[in-house]
Design a protein around this motif. Structure first.
Motif, PDB file in Angstrom:
ATOM      1  N   GLY A  82     -33.517 -10.480   8.972  1.00  0.00           N
ATOM      2  CA  GLY A  82     -32.865 -11.318   9.969  1.00  0.00           C
ATOM      3  C   GLY A  82     -33.623 -11.357  11.282  1.00  0.00           C
ATOM      4  O   GLY A  82     -34.066 -10.320  11.784  1.00  0.00           O
ATOM      5  N   LYS A  83     -33.774 -12.561  11.834  1.00  0.00           N
ATOM      6  CA  LYS A  83     -34.424 -12.737  13.131  1.00  0.00           C
ATOM      7  C   LYS A  83     -33.371 -12.662  14.226  1.00  0.00           C
ATOM      8  O   LYS A  83     -32.590 -13.602  14.411  1.00  0.00           O
ATOM      9  N   LEU A  84     -33.351 -11.556  14.941  1.00  0.00           N
ATOM     10  CA  LEU A  84     -32.304 -11.313  15.938  1.00  0.00           C
ATOM     11  C   LEU A  84     -32.899 -11.194  17.333  1.00  0.00           C
ATOM     12  O   LEU A  84     -32.773 -10.179  18.006  1.00  0.00           O
ATOM     13  N   PHE A  85     -33.574 -12.243  17.752  1.00  0.00           N
ATOM     14  CA  PHE A  85     -34.180 -12.263  19.078  1.00  0.00           C
ATOM     15  C   PHE A  85     -33.914 -13.602  19.727  1.00  0.00           C
ATOM     16  O   PHE A  85     -33.405 -14.531  19.096  1.00  0.00           O
ATOM     17  N   ALA A  86     -34.249 -13.712  21.010  1.00  0.00           N
ATOM     18  CA  ALA A  86     -33.804 -14.861  21.797  1.00  0.00           C
ATOM     19  C   ALA A  86     -34.693 -16.095  21.677  1.00  0.00           C
ATOM     20  O   ALA A  86     -34.270 -17.184  22.036  1.00  0.00           O
ATOM     21  N   LYS A  87     -35.901 -15.950  21.215  1.00  0.00           N
ATOM     22  CA  LYS A  87     -36.848 -17.068  21.223  1.00  0.00           C
ATOM     23  C   LYS A  87     -36.336 -18.230  20.350  1.00  0.00           C
ATOM     24  O   LYS A  87     -36.273 -18.132  19.117  1.00  0.00           O
ATOM     25  N   HIS A  88     -35.966 -19.335  20.997  1.00  0.00           N
ATOM     26  CA  HIS A  88     -35.497 -20.562  20.337  1.00  0.00           C
ATOM     27  C   HIS A  88     -34.208 -20.349  19.529  1.00  0.00           C
ATOM     28  O   HIS A  88     -33.871 -21.182  18.689  1.00  0.00           O
ATOM     29  N   MET A  89     -33.482 -19.275  19.742  1.00  0.00           N
ATOM     30  CA  MET A  89     -32.259 -19.029  18.983  1.00  0.00           C
ATOM     31  C   MET A  89     -31.130 -18.659  19.925  1.00  0.00           C
ATOM     32  O   MET A  89     -31.281 -17.755  20.763  1.00  0.00           O
ATOM     33  N   LYS A  90     -29.992 -19.322  19.783  1.00  0.00           N
ATOM     34  CA  LYS A  90     -28.832 -19.039  20.617  1.00  0.00           C
ATOM     35  C   LYS A  90     -27.992 -17.932  19.991  1.00  0.00           C
ATOM     36  O   LYS A  90     -27.954 -17.774  18.771  1.00  0.00           O
ATOM     37  N   VAL A  91     -27.313 -17.185  20.856  1.00  0.00           N
ATOM     38  CA  VAL A  91     -26.454 -16.104  20.383  1.00  0.00           C
ATOM     39  C   VAL A  91     -25.410 -16.640  19.410  1.00  0.00           C
ATOM     40  O   VAL A  91     -25.149 -16.054  18.353  1.00  0.00           O
ATOM     41  N   ALA A  92     -24.802 -17.780  19.753  1.00  0.00           N
ATOM     42  CA  ALA A  92     -23.743 -18.356  18.915  1.00  0.00           C
ATOM     43  C   ALA A  92     -24.246 -18.662  17.503  1.00  0.00           C
ATOM     44  O   ALA A  92     -23.532 -18.423  16.514  1.00  0.00           O
ATOM     45  N   ASP A  93     -25.470 -19.174  17.403  1.00  0.00           N
ATOM     46  CA  ASP A  93     -26.035 -19.494  16.086  1.00  0.00           C
ATOM     47  C   ASP A  93     -26.278 -18.215  15.280  1.00  0.00           C
ATOM     48  O   ASP A  93     -26.031 -18.182  14.067  1.00  0.00           O
ATOM     49  N   GLN A  94     -26.762 -17.182  15.949  1.00  0.00           N
ATOM     50  CA  GLN A  94     -27.013 -15.918  15.250  1.00  0.00           C
ATOM     51  C   GLN A  94     -25.704 -15.246  14.838  1.00  0.00           C
ATOM     52  O   GLN A  94     -25.612 -14.656  13.757  1.00  0.00           O
ATOM     53  N   VAL A  95     -24.681 -15.352  15.679  1.00  0.00           N
ATOM     54  CA  VAL A  95     -23.369 -14.805  15.342  1.00  0.00           C
ATOM     55  C   VAL A  95     -22.831 -15.480  14.091  1.00  0.00           C
ATOM     56  O   VAL A  95     -22.331 -14.818  13.163  1.00  0.00           O
ATOM     57  N   ALA A  96     -22.932 -16.801  14.036  1.00  0.00           N
ATOM     58  CA  ALA A  96     -22.446 -17.555  12.873  1.00  0.00           C
ATOM     59  C   ALA A  96     -23.192 -17.144  11.611  1.00  0.00           C
ATOM     60  O   ALA A  96     -22.583 -17.000  10.534  1.00  0.00           O
ATOM     61  N   HIS A  97     -24.497 -16.949  11.734  1.00  0.00           N
ATOM     62  CA  HIS A  97     -25.301 -16.545  10.575  1.00  0.00           C
ATOM     63  C   HIS A  97     -24.916 -15.149  10.097  1.00  0.00           C
ATOM     64  O   HIS A  97     -24.740 -14.911   8.896  1.00  0.00           O
ATOM     65  N   LEU A  98     -24.768 -14.220  11.029  1.00  0.00           N
ATOM     66  CA  LEU A  98     -24.439 -12.840  10.668  1.00  0.00           C
ATOM     67  C   LEU A  98     -23.061 -12.730  10.019  1.00  0.00           C
ATOM     68  O   LEU A  98     -22.823 -11.852   9.186  1.00  0.00           O
ATOM     69  N   LYS A  99     -22.164 -13.603  10.394  1.00  0.00           N
ATOM     70  CA  LYS A  99     -20.796 -13.526   9.875  1.00  0.00           C
ATOM     71  C   LYS A  99     -20.631 -14.124   8.482  1.00  0.00           C
ATOM     72  O   LYS A  99     -19.542 -14.075   7.906  1.00  0.00           O
ATOM     73  N   LYS A 100     -21.747 -14.660   7.941  1.00  0.00           N
ATOM     74  CA  LYS A 100     -21.633 -15.217   6.593  1.00  0.00           C
ATOM     75  C   LYS A 100     -22.732 -14.751   5.637  1.00  0.00           C
ATOM     76  O   LYS A 100     -22.660 -15.003   4.429  1.00  0.00           O
ATOM     77  N   GLU A 101     -23.754 -14.061   6.149  1.00  0.00           N
ATOM     78  CA  GLU A 101     -24.870 -13.654   5.306  1.00  0.00           C
ATOM     79  C   GLU A 101     -25.060 -12.137   5.324  1.00  0.00           C
ATOM     80  O   GLU A 101     -24.889 -11.494   6.356  1.00  0.00           O
TER      81      GLU A 101
END
Length: 280
Positions: A182-201
């Motif tokens: 999982g890519k969990l850093f800020a570059k070109h990625m919003k917290v909300a998008d990462q939260v959504a990904h983590l909650k389903k994968e």
């Protein structure tokens, strides 16, 4: 004239009339017991810090700019790594009291010894290092989601992206089939998008920067349910020969992240933290 006077000594009776000494004595006697105890504790802590083994200084020859690696960490056991990290904390926190500094030190018990790994700690060897040194790199269960067994902390988003690519290509060569990185850093990625990904994968390895990883833990999206190790990408240095411990703001973010209750056993769901941190 007494013998002591003739020998150049000082008569014992004079000490009774030392006004400075009497003043100090009265001041100590008038102080509340709690204040006395706190002063004693501060002095004891100061003496303890002075007695601590000084962290090994980094030799300029260990900074391999061609490989982008600080080789000194290859020779540090868990205690020396903790000493060095805490020495940096002390350096950056000169305005803090001894007690405040103590609260920011990582315990040596939390650092796993990895000196058995003798190869250069470059990104292309990270997968082999993890296979050799980690308690588990097997796939995580399907549930709970967003709960990697390994969190890797890097100095920047660019470095995190490099680490992700290295793991995806290197882990299969180590017998780890279909690793979920999982890519969990800020570059070109919003917290909300990462939260959504983590909650389903589901996730096996989570790679990111201290502040973003902390934010995802705060959001309850990143879980420590399967966590076996937190790997700190400490040997990597940039073109200016700086690593994750060599920039005050980044160092402070890292320490704040590592000392979270999620890792050190306080509160519901916290880990005890023994040998949880692995410095690569």
């Amino acid at each position: 004239m007494s013998d002591s006077e003739s020998d150049g000594g000082v008569t014992l009776i004079e000490a009774e009339f030392d006004t400075a000494a009497s003043s100090k004595k009265r001041k100590r006697e008038s102080e509340p017991e709690a204040t006395k105890d706190s002063k004693k504790a501060a002095k004891k802590l100061k003496r303890k810090e002075k007695k601590k083994q000084k962290a090994k200084e980094i030799d300029e020859d260990d900074l391999d700019q061609e490989l982008g690696v600080n080789h000194s960490f290859e020779r540090m056991d868990g205690q020396l790594v903790a000493d060095y990290v805490n020495a940096r904390t002390r350096l950056y926190g000169k305005e803090l009291s001894s007690v405040e500094l103590e609260d920011r030190f990582i315990p040596a018990r939390t650092v796993r010894d990895s000196t058995s790994w003798t190869e250069p700690r470059t990104s292309d060897k990270l997968s082999a290092f993890l296979k050799s040194q980690c308690k588990s790199v097997e796939p995580t269960p399907k549930k709970p989601v967003g709960a990697p067994h390994t969190i890797i902390v890097t100095a920047s988003g660019i470095r995190a992206a490099d680490v992700c690519r290295s793991l995806k290509s290197g882990l299969p060569k180590q017998g780890v089939t279909d690793p979920k990185v999982g890519k969990l850093f800020a570059k070109h990625m919003k917290v909300a998008d990462q939260v959504a990904h983590l909650k389903k994968e589901r996730m096996d390895f989570g790679v990111g920067t201290p502040d973003r990883l902390a934010a995802l833990l705060d959001e309850k999206a990143l879980s420590t349910a399967n966590l076996k190790q937190v790997v700190i990408d400490v040997s990597y240095i940039d073109q200016k020969k700086r690593g994750i411990l060599d920039m005050k703001e980044l160092h402070e973010s890292l320490i704040k992240f590592l000392l979270r209750k999620n890792f050190l056993g306080e509160g519901k769901g916290g880990l005890r933290g023994d040998e949880l941190f692995l410095f690569y």
